[in-house]
Design an enzyme around this catalytic site. Structure first.
Site, mmCIF file in Angstrom:
data_model
loop_
_atom_site.group_PDB
_atom_site.id
_atom_site.type_symbol
_atom_site.label_atom_id
_atom_site.label_comp_id
_atom_site.label_asym_id
_atom_site.label_seq_id
_atom_site.Cartn_x
_atom_site.Cartn_y
_atom_site.Cartn_z
ATOM 1 N N GLY A 1 0.933 -1.238 0.083
ATOM 2 C CA GLY A 1 -0.052 0.134 -0.071
ATOM 3 C C GLY A 1 0.880 1.140 -0.104
ATOM 4 O O GLY A 1 2.048 1.122 0.696
ATOM 5 N N LYS B 1 0.312 -7.176 -4.980
ATOM 6 C CA LYS B 1 -0.182 -8.785 -5.497
ATOM 7 C C LYS B 1 1.010 -9.531 -5.906
ATOM 8 O O LYS B 1 0.688 -10.389 -7.148
ATOM 9 C CB LYS B 1 -1.227 -8.756 -6.322
ATOM 10 C CG LYS B 1 -2.626 -8.304 -5.633
ATOM 11 C CD LYS B 1 -3.680 -8.315 -6.454
ATOM 12 C CE LYS B 1 -5.037 -7.499 -6.139
ATOM 13 N NZ LYS B 1 -6.049 -7.591 -6.998
ATOM 14 N N ASP C 1 0.521 2.324 8.897
ATOM 15 C CA ASP C 1 0.471 1.512 10.029
ATOM 16 C C ASP C 1 1.379 1.158 11.269
ATOM 17 O O ASP C 1 0.937 1.246 12.345
ATOM 18 C CB ASP C 1 0.150 -0.051 9.796
ATOM 19 C CG ASP C 1 -0.671 -0.267 8.790
ATOM 20 O OD1 ASP C 1 -1.752 0.671 8.442
ATOM 21 O OD2 ASP C 1 -0.802 -1.335 7.866
ATOM 22 N N ARG D 1 -23.955 14.244 19.944
ATOM 23 C CA ARG D 1 -24.345 12.933 19.139
ATOM 24 C C ARG D 1 -23.113 12.000 19.661
ATOM 25 O O ARG D 1 -22.035 12.643 19.971
ATOM 26 C CB ARG D 1 -24.329 12.970 17.674
ATOM 27 C CG ARG D 1 -25.542 13.283 16.833
ATOM 28 C CD ARG D 1 -25.350 13.503 15.335
ATOM 29 N NE ARG D 1 -26.571 13.808 14.962
ATOM 30 C CZ ARG D 1 -26.698 14.280 13.603
ATOM 31 N NH1 ARG D 1 -25.812 14.711 13.103
ATOM 32 N NH2 ARG D 1 -28.054 14.523 13.391
ATOM 33 N N MET E 1 -7.644 3.371 9.828
ATOM 34 C CA MET E 1 -7.003 2.089 9.195
ATOM 35 C C MET E 1 -5.838 1.626 10.255
ATOM 36 O O MET E 1 -5.736 2.019 11.380
ATOM 37 C CB MET E 1 -6.103 2.421 8.096
ATOM 38 C CG MET E 1 -7.076 2.354 6.749
ATOM 39 S SD MET E 1 -6.159 2.991 5.440
ATOM 40 C CE MET E 1 -7.412 2.304 3.989
ATOM 41 N N ARG F 1 -4.795 -2.125 10.240
ATOM 42 C CA ARG F 1 -4.752 -3.643 10.078
ATOM 43 C C ARG F 1 -4.841 -4.009 11.427
ATOM 44 O O ARG F 1 -5.758 -3.518 12.411
ATOM 45 C CB ARG F 1 -3.563 -4.169 9.354
ATOM 46 C CG ARG F 1 -3.786 -4.006 7.796
ATOM 47 C CD ARG F 1 -2.668 -4.916 7.073
ATOM 48 N NE ARG F 1 -2.406 -4.500 5.993
ATOM 49 C CZ ARG F 1 -3.053 -4.934 4.686
ATOM 50 N NH1 ARG F 1 -3.826 -5.799 5.004
ATOM 51 N NH2 ARG F 1 -2.619 -4.621 3.517
ATOM 52 N N GLN G 1 -6.422 8.438 4.723
ATOM 53 C CA GLN G 1 -5.338 8.512 5.544
ATOM 54 C C GLN G 1 -4.105 8.528 4.891
ATOM 55 O O GLN G 1 -2.932 8.325 5.242
ATOM 56 C CB GLN G 1 -5.540 7.607 6.543
ATOM 57 C CG GLN G 1 -6.678 7.854 7.559
ATOM 58 C CD GLN G 1 -7.479 6.476 7.990
ATOM 59 O OE1 GLN G 1 -6.897 6.281 9.409
ATOM 60 N NE2 GLN G 1 -7.932 5.720 7.525
ATOM 61 N N ARG G 2 -4.013 7.657 3.402
ATOM 62 C CA ARG G 2 -2.947 7.408 2.894
ATOM 63 C C ARG G 2 -2.494 8.353 1.859
ATOM 64 O O ARG G 2 -1.396 8.279 1.098
ATOM 65 C CB ARG G 2 -3.165 5.825 2.285
ATOM 66 C CG ARG G 2 -3.172 4.660 2.980
ATOM 67 C CD ARG G 2 -2.507 3.546 2.473
ATOM 68 N NE ARG G 2 -2.677 3.232 0.974
ATOM 69 C CZ ARG G 2 -3.276 2.026 0.953
ATOM 70 N NH1 ARG G 2 -3.744 1.282 1.852
ATOM 71 N NH2 ARG G 2 -3.331 1.843 -0.560
#
Ligand code: F6P
Length: 367
Positions: free
Chosen positions: A16, A79, A146, A181, A188, A190, A293-294
Site C-alpha cells: 500500500g 499482489k 500502520d 451525538r 486504518m 490492520r 489517511q494514505r
C-alpha cells in the site's frame, strides 16, 4: 564489512502506498547519482515490474519536484510475490499461483543491477526475502501508515496519517458537539493500533478501540451512557478497523484472494454505531476515514525521515551491507536483516506509556 562495488541500482515501492514514498525515491536517486555516480533504475509497480520487466532509467530530473508529492511515481502493487505469483484462476475462481523467481532474477540480471532498494512494509520485505537465495541483493526502507514494522520505532508515512486522522477527528468533534451525538470514526492500521492510538489521543477521542486491547461493548455503552448523563456535549469513538471484541470478533470488509495479505478490514464503525444507537437511544453517526489517511502531501517530519532513510539506504549499499533494512531505534538510524522484518508485526503493547497516559486522563479502551 567489505565495501561494495555498486554501479547500477534498482528502486521499487511495494504494498500500500503512503505519503513520503517519493521523498525516499528522490533521496536514493539523488544520493546515488550525485555522491556515488551510480546508475539508477526505477522498477514499476513493485515486484510486478521486476517480474514483467518494466524497468526504466531514473535521472536527477525525474525526481525533481517530487519531495512533496503523495503516492509513488513508480507505482506499486500488493499482489506480486515472485515466489507465489497469481497467474490465473481455477474453475472455482481461486488463484493459481506459480513460482516466478527465475523470471524476476532474469530481469534483475538483464539490467545488470547490483542491488535493489526496496521501499515497503512487512509483505514487501517478505517478497524480497524470497529472492535472497537466488542471488538478489537488497536494502530495505520501512514504509507504512500502520507503523507496524518490526524493529523500527517509526516508519515514514505514519506521522502524516496521524495528522490527517487528527484533523478529521477535530472536525467530527465540532459537529458531534453541536448535535450532542456519538460519532464513531474508523481508522486504518490492520492489526496494529498505532495510528488509532496516536490520532485518538491527539484528537481527544473519548473512546479508543485498538486490536491489541479487546473491547467489551458493555463497557463502551456504560461509558457513553455515563458521559451523556453528565451532560457532556458529545462522545467521539476512535475505532481501529481491526479492533477486536472480547469474543475475538473483527469486521472484515472483503478478502482479496490473490493478495499475500488477503484480509481487508472494514465495518466496525457502522456496527458499533448501530449497536450504540439501539441500546442507548442516542442519535449517532459513523465516519470511515479510509484511504484519505494514505493520500496527500507528506508532513515535514515524514519528508525529513524519508530523506534520512533514503540516504542511509545508499550508505548500506556503499558499505556492502546487503539484505538489511534501515530502521530507527531510539531516534538513531541503524539496520536489521530483512528476514527479521519479513512477515512480522510490531503491535502496541497493552502497557505502552501512551495507553497508560490516555487512561490516566479518562479515555476508555473498552476494558
Ligand atoms: O497497510 C496499509 C493499509 O492502508 C492498512 O491500514 C489497510 O488495512 C490496508 O492497507 C488497505 O489496503 P488496500 O489499499 O488494499 O485497500
Amino acid at each position: 564489512m567489505a565495501a561494495s562495488t555498486i554501479k547500477r541500482i534498482g528502486i521499487l515501492t511495494g504494498g500500500g502506498d503512503c505519503p513520503g514514498l517519493n521523498a525516499v525515491i528522490r533521496a536514493v536517486t539523488k544520493t546515488a547519482i550525485i555522491e556515488h555516480g551510480w546508475e539508477v533504475f526505477g522498477i514499476e509497480d513493485g515486484f510486478l515490474g521486476l517480474i514483467e520487466n518494466r524497468i526504466h532509467p531514473l535521472k536527477k530530473t525525474d525526481v525533481s519536484n517530487i519531495l512533496t508529492r503523495g503516492g509513488t511515481i513508480l507505482g506499486t502493487s500488493n499482489k506480486a510475490n515472485p515466489a507465489k505469483f497469481a497467474v490465473g484462476k481455477d474453475a472455482v475462481g481461486m488463484p493459481i499461483f506459480k513460482d516466478v523467481r527465475d523470471k524476476a532474477m532474469a530481469n534483475y540480471k538483464a539490467h545488470e543491477l547490483d542491488a535493489i532498494v526496496v521501499i515497503g512494509g512487512d509483505g514487501t520485505m517478505s517478497c524480497a526475502a524470497t529472492l535472497l537465495g537466488h542471488g538478489a541483493k537488497f536494502v530495505g526502507v520501512p514504509k507504512t501508515i500502520d507503523n507496524d514494522l518490526m524493529h523500527s520505532h517509526i516508519t515514514f508515512g505514519f506521522t502524516t496519517a496521524v495528522e490527517t486522522a487528527t484533523e478529521a477527528l477535530d472536525r467530527v468533534h465540532t459537529t458531534a458537539a453541536s448535535h450532542h451525538r456519538i460519532i464513531v470514526v474508523e481508522l486504518m492500521g490492520r492489526n496494529a493500533g498505532w495510528l488509532t492510538l496516536s490520532a485518538g489521543v491527539a484528537g481527544g477521542a473519548d473512546v479508543i478501540l485498538i486490536p491489541e486491547i479487546p473491547y467489551d461493548i458493555a463497557v463502551v455503552e456504560e461509558y457513553c451512557r455515563d458521559r451523556m448523563a453528565h451532560r457532556k456535549a458529545c462522545t467521539i469513538i476512535a475505532a481501529s478497523e481491526g479492533a477486536k471484541s472480547l469474543h475475538g470478533r473483527q469486521y472484515i470488509a472483503k478478502t482479496i484472494v490473490d493478495s499475500p495479505d488477503p484480509i481487508r478490514f472494514g465495518g466496525i464503525a457502522e456496527a458499533l454505531r448501530n449497536q450504540l444507537e439501539a441500546t442507548l437511544g442516542i442519535e449517532s453517526r459513523e465516519v470511515v476515514l479510509g484511504h484519505v489517511q494514505r493520500g496527500g502531501t507528506p508532513c515535514a517530519y515524514d519528508r525529513v525521515l524519508a530523506t534520512r532513510f533514503g540516504f542511509e539506504a545508499t550508505k548500506l549499499l556503499e558499505a556492502g551491507q546487503f539484505n538489511r533494512m534501515v530502521v530507527v531505534q531510539h531516534g538513531e538510524m541503524t539496520s536489521v536483516p530483512v528476514e527479521e522484518v519479513a512477515d512480522k508485526q510490531r503491535l502496541v503493547p497493552r502497557d505502552h506509556r501512551l495507553v497508560v497516559a490516555a487512561k490516566a486522563i479518562g479515555t476508555c479502551f473498552g476494558e
